[in-house]
Design a protein around this motif. Sequence first.
Motif, short mmCIF file in Angstrom:
data_model
loop_
_atom_site.label_atom_id
_atom_site.label_comp_id
_atom_site.label_asym_id
_atom_site.label_seq_id
_atom_site.Cartn_x
_atom_site.Cartn_y
_atom_site.Cartn_z
N ASP A 316 0.95 -1.37 0.48
CA ASP A 316 0.16 -0.14 -0.12
C ASP A 316 0.64 1.40 0.37
O ASP A 316 0.26 2.30 -0.44
CB ASP A 316 -1.04 0.24 1.43
CG ASP A 316 -2.06 -0.97 1.32
OD1 ASP A 316 -2.30 -1.29 0.06
OD2 ASP A 316 -2.82 -1.25 1.91
N ASN A 422 -14.65 -5.49 3.80
CA ASN A 422 -13.01 -4.53 3.92
C ASN A 422 -13.47 -3.74 2.29
O ASN A 422 -13.17 -2.19 2.60
CB ASN A 422 -12.66 -5.33 3.63
CG ASN A 422 -11.66 -5.76 5.29
OD1 ASN A 422 -11.67 -4.77 5.89
ND2 ASN A 422 -10.45 -6.46 5.55
N ARG A 425 -16.54 -1.50 2.65
CA ARG A 425 -15.96 0.29 3.11
C ARG A 425 -15.37 0.98 2.48
O ARG A 425 -15.05 1.79 2.56
CB ARG A 425 -15.52 -1.02 4.47
CG ARG A 425 -14.99 0.52 5.34
CD ARG A 425 -13.93 -0.05 6.88
NE ARG A 425 -13.30 -0.40 6.25
CZ ARG A 425 -12.37 -1.22 7.19
NH1 ARG A 425 -12.41 -1.05 8.54
NH2 ARG A 425 -11.23 -2.34 6.50
N ASP A 426 -14.54 0.34 1.81
CA ASP A 426 -13.10 0.58 1.65
C ASP A 426 -13.40 1.31 0.11
O ASP A 426 -11.86 1.44 -0.81
CB ASP A 426 -12.20 0.00 1.81
CG ASP A 426 -11.48 0.24 3.49
OD1 ASP A 426 -11.94 0.39 4.00
OD2 ASP A 426 -10.82 -1.16 3.44
N GLU A 429 -12.09 4.73 -0.54
CA GLU A 429 -10.26 5.04 -0.51
C GLU A 429 -9.60 3.94 -1.52
O GLU A 429 -8.59 4.67 -2.81
CB GLU A 429 -9.68 4.17 0.61
CG GLU A 429 -8.61 4.28 0.91
CD GLU A 429 -8.83 3.42 2.93
OE1 GLU A 429 -7.59 3.32 3.17
OE2 GLU A 429 -9.07 4.10 3.50
N ASP A 430 -9.63 2.98 -1.23
CA ASP A 430 -9.45 2.08 -3.08
C ASP A 430 -9.71 2.70 -3.74
O ASP A 430 -8.58 2.59 -5.19
CB ASP A 430 -9.91 0.50 -3.28
CG ASP A 430 -9.62 -0.40 -1.48
OD1 ASP A 430 -8.47 0.13 -0.95
OD2 ASP A 430 -10.82 -0.94 -1.42
N ARG A 519 -12.62 6.10 6.23
CA ARG A 519 -12.46 4.77 6.45
C ARG A 519 -13.22 4.83 7.90
O ARG A 519 -13.37 5.20 8.51
CB ARG A 519 -11.33 4.13 6.48
CG ARG A 519 -11.50 2.81 7.18
CD ARG A 519 -10.10 2.45 7.50
NE ARG A 519 -10.07 1.49 5.90
CZ ARG A 519 -8.72 0.92 5.47
NH1 ARG A 519 -7.63 0.55 6.88
NH2 ARG A 519 -8.52 0.53 4.49
N SER A 520 -14.49 3.97 8.23
CA SER A 520 -14.45 4.01 9.38
C SER A 520 -14.37 2.69 10.21
O SER A 520 -14.49 2.19 9.48
CB SER A 520 -16.71 3.66 9.28
OG SER A 520 -16.70 2.58 7.96
#
Length: 538
Positions: A316, A422, A425-426, A429-430, A519-520
């Motif tokens: 990452d 995941n 959720r992401d 961001e991803d 991100r939560s």
Amino acid sequence: MSKTPADENFPVASFLLRPQMRAPTLAFYRFVRRADDVADDPVLAPQEKLSRLAAFEGALLAGDSGDPVAKALADVDGRFGVGRAEALAMIEAFRQDASPRRYETLDDLRAYCAKSAAPAGRFLLRLHGETESAFPASDALCAALQILNHIQDAADDRRSLDRVYLPQSWLAEAGGEAAFFDAERGAARRPVLDALLDRVDEMICDAAALPEAIRDRRLALQACATIEMAWRLRFKLSREDPVLGRVAVGRRDFIAALPATFARARRAGADARAVRRVVSRSRSSFRLGMSVLEADRRRAINAVYAFCRRVDDVADCSAPREEKSRLLAGWRSELDRPTGAVGRELAWARERFDLPPEELLAVLDGMEQDARGRVRIADTEALDLYCRRVAGAVGVLAVSIFGATSARDFALTLGRTLQIVNVMRDVGEDARADRVYVPLSWIEADPGLPALQLIRSPRFEAAWIRLAAEAEQGFAASGEMLRHLDRRRLKPAILMMEGYRCLFRRMAREGGPKLDAPRSGLRFGERLRLLSRAATPA
């Protein structure tokens, strides 16, 4: 103006060393400091620097009484059989410094550190009669200290000497050297700094075994103090921007580090402590589940988690793709021939709990997929394979450590479920990292489109809802499997499952993907409920 030992970030010849070892240490320090000052002089021409360095080298080899600094170190070498060779190795690095210099890769920079820093650590070890078994940990610490100094002094080095020690290929991730050093571009600079500091973390962790490897108690204390100071500077650099102003540690930091120094020096289990530090810094919700295990199992799961954390950080981080590939290849070698703290702890865990090595390799396969930068998942089969690698493999390793090898199918089902959560959720961001893990066959979109455009395609929300349905089914299937398994042994997995279920239910209630939200994570009340559950029998 030349630095003195008191001006350095790290202890040079502190009161921690035996008194009879301080004068030889200072003799070495004064010689290499003088040579370093010549290489760093912003006024001298490169040829003049090389001429003076050659004169210093000659005076040291001859033990020239006309040069008191060189004569003092030559006398140390005559008495202890150490000093000349190490100082000459460092002069080679200073010759490199005589002209403006750039380093393309992290490996190039580490090769420089092997000449400019490692000989100083080896000098101290040889001076105290230590064996070469301590060299690898010492070299790791010296490289960490040198790179911390390079980060700390990056702006000054470039401005006054036209030297940049940060890898050029990494600076390209922030738009290139000029953009990286632009005071107004802190947001682009920070990910690169953090990626470099992650590599420093690995080096400091690998140095954690140094005090244990040293027989001389006072030198072990100084090594421990140096490690503590390295951590302090590393954390300061993670919070402050060295391009905007000097970030440093000082005497107060040294005094504050002394309690940990005396507590940890020569205490057994340095590798395990280094790995625990990786886990504690992660702030992962998995830590709660890991904390309920008995000592050996907790140590083993810490090693697995630290390995996963390290390789995930590589995949990452803001480093060039080629550098990520080299770093991940290094982890493959580490699994075969461990040389660092995480690798050694993982080797212990593999032997103690008969962990299947192919699962660790599967994790690396998944990280290599992420490290490519641009990620697209073609279909359900590709999603299943990705989840199997990055989550199912970890589940299989975990149940082996928990002593519940019959729960392999449970581990694979739960691992896939948690990874789907995941992905849900992401998504935003991803996508900002040019990654889309929702199968393209579900959204019927052109894979050539930018990620941010793909997640805003008309069918994306329906695909996200489909993921939610699969996660719901996965939680239900995992719960059904638990009815026939040893819940006591699987308590850590149950706590992880319940934490993710809390997160999943909140996302399902809110409805639809959150493309621009941060991100939560678990909320305070949710964490309290999990803590309460952790304190009660399974």
